[in-house]
Scaffold this motif. Structure first.
Motif, PDB file in Angstrom:
ATOM      1  N   LEU A 240      12.860   1.192  -7.703  1.00 58.28           N
ATOM      2  CA  LEU A 240      12.078   0.574  -6.633  1.00 58.28           C
ATOM      3  C   LEU A 240      10.929  -0.247  -7.200  1.00 58.28           C
ATOM      4  CD1 LEU A 240      11.763   3.566  -4.131  1.00 58.28           C
ATOM      5  CD2 LEU A 240      13.260   1.573  -3.918  1.00 58.28           C
ATOM      6  N   MET A 241      10.624  -1.355  -6.523  1.00 58.78           N
ATOM      7  CA  MET A 241       9.450  -2.168  -6.820  1.00 58.78           C
ATOM      8  C   MET A 241       8.294  -1.615  -5.992  1.00 58.78           C
ATOM      9  SD  MET A 241       8.061  -5.005  -8.167  1.00 58.78           S
ATOM     10  CE  MET A 241       9.410  -6.075  -8.616  1.00 58.78           C
ATOM     11  N   ILE A 242       7.149  -1.414  -6.632  1.00 58.20           N
ATOM     12  CA  ILE A 242       5.960  -0.934  -5.928  1.00 58.20           C
ATOM     13  C   ILE A 242       4.954  -2.076  -5.902  1.00 58.20           C
ATOM     14  CG2 ILE A 242       4.087   0.751  -5.902  1.00 58.20           C
ATOM     15  CD1 ILE A 242       6.050   2.539  -7.591  1.00 58.20           C
ATOM     16  N   VAL A 243       4.533  -2.448  -4.691  1.00 60.41           N
ATOM     17  CA  VAL A 243       3.558  -3.516  -4.490  1.00 60.41           C
ATOM     18  C   VAL A 243       2.307  -2.882  -3.895  1.00 60.41           C
ATOM     19  CG1 VAL A 243       3.088  -5.709  -3.328  1.00 60.41           C
ATOM     20  CG2 VAL A 243       5.434  -5.128  -3.979  1.00 60.41           C
ATOM     21  N   GLU A 244       1.163  -3.160  -4.504  1.00 60.88           N
ATOM     22  CA  GLU A 244      -0.103  -2.673  -3.968  1.00 60.88           C
ATOM     23  C   GLU A 244      -1.027  -3.854  -3.750  1.00 60.88           C
ATOM     24  OE1 GLU A 244      -1.685   0.258  -6.628  1.00 60.88           O
ATOM     25  OE2 GLU A 244      -0.331   1.806  -5.887  1.00 60.88           O
ATOM     26  N   ALA A 245      -1.620  -3.912  -2.571  1.00 56.54           N
ATOM     27  CA  ALA A 245      -2.620  -4.930  -2.238  1.00 56.54           C
ATOM     28  C   ALA A 245      -3.862  -4.182  -1.778  1.00 56.54           C
ATOM     29  CB  ALA A 245      -2.099  -5.848  -1.139  1.00 56.54           C
ATOM     30  N   GLN A 246      -4.947  -4.361  -2.517  1.00 59.34           N
ATOM     31  CA  GLN A 246      -6.174  -3.622  -2.250  1.00 59.34           C
ATOM     32  C   GLN A 246      -7.216  -4.559  -1.646  1.00 59.34           C
ATOM     33  OE1 GLN A 246      -7.489  -0.265  -4.897  1.00 59.34           O
ATOM     34  NE2 GLN A 246      -8.794  -1.903  -5.628  1.00 59.34           N
TER      35      GLN A 246
ATOM     36  N   PRO B 224     -11.297   1.315  -1.795  1.00 58.47           N
ATOM     37  CA  PRO B 224     -11.104   0.421  -0.645  1.00 58.47           C
ATOM     38  C   PRO B 224      -9.719   0.588  -0.025  1.00 58.47           C
ATOM     39  CG  PRO B 224     -10.972  -0.795  -2.697  1.00 58.47           C
ATOM     40  CD  PRO B 224     -11.361   0.597  -3.059  1.00 58.47           C
ATOM     41  N   PRO B 225      -9.546   0.136   1.209  1.00 56.81           N
ATOM     42  CA  PRO B 225      -8.225   0.225   1.856  1.00 56.81           C
ATOM     43  C   PRO B 225      -7.145  -0.446   1.006  1.00 56.81           C
ATOM     44  CG  PRO B 225      -9.880  -0.514   3.420  1.00 56.81           C
ATOM     45  CD  PRO B 225     -10.530  -0.504   2.079  1.00 56.81           C
ATOM     46  N   MET B 226      -5.920   0.063   1.119  1.00 60.21           N
ATOM     47  CA  MET B 226      -4.818  -0.443   0.318  1.00 60.21           C
ATOM     48  C   MET B 226      -3.523  -0.446   1.112  1.00 60.21           C
ATOM     49  SD  MET B 226      -3.011   1.220  -3.056  1.00 60.21           S
ATOM     50  CE  MET B 226      -4.482   1.295  -4.010  1.00 60.21           C
ATOM     51  N   LEU B 227      -2.730  -1.489   0.900  1.00 64.71           N
ATOM     52  CA  LEU B 227      -1.360  -1.553   1.408  1.00 64.71           C
ATOM     53  C   LEU B 227      -0.459  -1.261   0.222  1.00 64.71           C
ATOM     54  CD1 LEU B 227       0.867  -2.322   3.491  1.00 64.71           C
ATOM     55  CD2 LEU B 227       0.570  -4.697   2.723  1.00 64.71           C
ATOM     56  N   ARG B 228       0.386  -0.232   0.337  1.00 64.98           N
ATOM     57  CA  ARG B 228       1.335   0.125  -0.737  1.00 64.98           C
ATOM     58  C   ARG B 228       2.735   0.089  -0.135  1.00 64.98           C
ATOM     59  NH1 ARG B 228      -0.353   5.287  -3.132  1.00 64.98           N
ATOM     60  NH2 ARG B 228      -1.661   4.023  -4.471  1.00 64.98           N
TER      61      ARG B 228
END
Length: 196
Positions: free
Chosen positions: A108-114, A142-146
């Motif tokens: 799986l590819m893991i993408v994180e946007a903080q 800080p908030p994060m989209l994973r």
């Protein structure tokens, strides 16, 4: 208050999209699963960088696995997503830092946007140290989209993201700067305004 993490494990949809007309577009990443939708704002250059790095990482995974990884060479046409962003678009945060990783065990590819945060620091060393502490703070960061994506989903995301970035204003044939609908002051024409 503890860190807010918007986690999407195999989302139904993970796309980059825009709102607005070329030259005045706002860029978003949007993940959805069921009735849950998360939208985060970012810059055009961040979208381009994410898509390019994602393709590079997927290519490297294929190369290192000798072709045995479950990663297609190109985006599969059967999962191509050309639909607009889901509405209403409610921005959770503006992206500051992004990260990519490949989970070889789960393929799986893991993408994180903080979220973007402002740090106070007197020196470059202090700033680097504050950034590192913030990135490592799983409890109060800080908030994060994973998002966790299959290789096929990641290829489809990257293709759409690059298509969206390239769908902006056409370039001036003389200077390559974007043409504005109201006209373009071309430096190669000594400042004379050209029609779009």
């Amino acid at each position: 208050m503890s860190r807010q993490v918007f986690l999407y494990d195999h989302p139904e949809r993970f796309v980059a999209g825009t709102v607005g007309l070329p030259g005045r577009r706002s860029f978003f990443l949007q993940a959805s699963a069921g009735s849950r939708v998360t939208s985060v704002a970012l810059e055009k250059t961040q979208v381009a960088a994410l898509a390019e790095r994602m393709d590079e990482l997927l290519d490297e995974v294929v190369r290192r696995s000798g072709g045995s990884a479950s990663v297609p060479a190109v985006a599969p046409s059967d999962i191509t997503d050309t639909a607009p962003l889901d509405t209403p678009i409610e921005e959770e945060f503006r992206v500051g830092t992004m990260a990519l990783a490949w989970d070889g065990d789960e393929q799986l590819m893991i993408v994180e946007a903080q979220a973007l945060v402002e740090l106070d620091a007197d020196t470059e060393e202090d700033l680097a140290e504050a950034e590192e502490r913030l990135l490592q703070d799983e409890e109060n960061g800080p908030p994060m989209l994973r998002v966790r994506l299959t290789g096929a989903q990641a290829r489809a995301f990257a293709k759409r993201a690059l298509d969206i970035v390239n769908a902006g204003r056409p370039p001036c044939p003389l200077c390559s700067l974007p043409l504005d609908p109201e006209g373009h002051v071309c430096p190669r024409q000594n400042g004379y305004r050209r029609g779009a």
